[in-house]
Scaffold this active site. Sequence first.
Site, PDB file in Angstrom:
ATOM      1  N   GLY A  14       0.787  -1.226   0.000  1.00  0.00           N
ATOM      2  CA  GLY A  14       0.000   0.000   0.000  1.00  0.00           C
ATOM      3  C   GLY A  14       0.815   1.270   0.000  1.00  0.00           C
ATOM      4  N   LYS A  37       8.823   9.717  -7.882  1.00  0.00           N
ATOM      5  CA  LYS A  37       8.965   8.272  -7.988  1.00  0.00           C
ATOM      6  C   LYS A  37      10.364   7.988  -8.493  1.00  0.00           C
ATOM      7  CE  LYS A  37       7.606   3.949  -8.028  1.00  0.00           C
ATOM      8  NZ  LYS A  37       7.201   3.219  -6.802  1.00  0.00           N
ATOM      9  N   ASP A  50       3.066   5.303 -10.808  1.00  0.00           N
ATOM     10  CA  ASP A  50       2.683   5.545  -9.418  1.00  0.00           C
ATOM     11  C   ASP A  50       2.563   7.031  -9.108  1.00  0.00           C
ATOM     12  OD1 ASP A  50       2.623   2.835  -8.983  1.00  0.00           O
ATOM     13  OD2 ASP A  50       4.576   2.741  -8.007  1.00  0.00           O
ATOM     14  N   GLY A 110       9.886   5.032  -2.968  1.00  0.00           N
ATOM     15  CA  GLY A 110      10.815   4.031  -3.461  1.00  0.00           C
ATOM     16  C   GLY A 110      10.124   2.967  -4.295  1.00  0.00           C
ATOM     17  N   GLY A 170      -0.577   0.055   5.513  1.00  0.00           N
ATOM     18  CA  GLY A 170      -1.017   0.443   4.179  1.00  0.00           C
ATOM     19  C   GLY A 170      -2.382  -0.067   3.773  1.00  0.00           C
ATOM     20  N   GLY A 202      -8.776  -0.991   0.239  1.00  0.00           N
ATOM     21  CA  GLY A 202      -9.559  -0.451  -0.867  1.00  0.00           C
ATOM     22  C   GLY A 202      -9.583   1.058  -0.943  1.00  0.00           C
TER      23      GLY A 202
END
Length: 238
Positions: A14, A37, A50, A110, A170, A202
């Site tokens: 997460g 990122k 991401d 990361g 997460g 979720g």
Amino acid sequence: MSVLVITGTGTEVGKTVTTAAVAASALAAGRKVAVLKAAQTGVRPDERGDADEVARLAGPVTAAELARYPEPLAPNTAARRAGMEPVRPHEIAEAAAKLATEHDLVLVEGAGGLLVRFDESGGTLLDAARLLAAPVLVVAAAGLGTLNTTELTARELRRHDLELLGLVIGSWPKNPDLACRCNLADLPEVAAAPLLGALPAGAGTLTPTAFRATAPTWLSPRLDGTWDAEAFRTQASA
């Protein structure tokens, strides 16, 4: 704190959604936020990465990505197999430092865990955090097995004199089992660091509007939120 490094205890814990929640809470507190990122793997050039996902969920952040590799592997392996240049820790640190001159908060996400290799010399996110002298937020899993990986990550940070800001779970399940409930007390003990939040399972599927409105309730005041660890433990045990 102008730069915060966010790592996971492994993959699929997460980390990206947690990064988005931290960004959303910081934006709600009036901060100008950038998300970096370090290396994106397993994503084609035309796909969202991401950093893009963080921006979609959190709102108007500056989203940056240093490198992208097509195969879903550790960055160094993915770069080697693609015949591409790897990302090195000093490049991560330099990019984050540059973003910090124009933003109140830079979140450096990361790839996988703290010691995943970025280059052929064994450079890791830990090395980038050392160059930045930045605190590290660790995203951990909720259930059985998380204590070992969390403690190993915390020990490595302490061994290199890096500040472990705290832990965030997460993905907290709707119906937590005994291990999950016990881990609310055990995680901060094994890490010798506070629990700073828990995201509901979720959370990343919420609409951006709902995500931004709710994110501060998942994180503690240290992360610009309203979440209270003791109240959460009491509720989970009820």
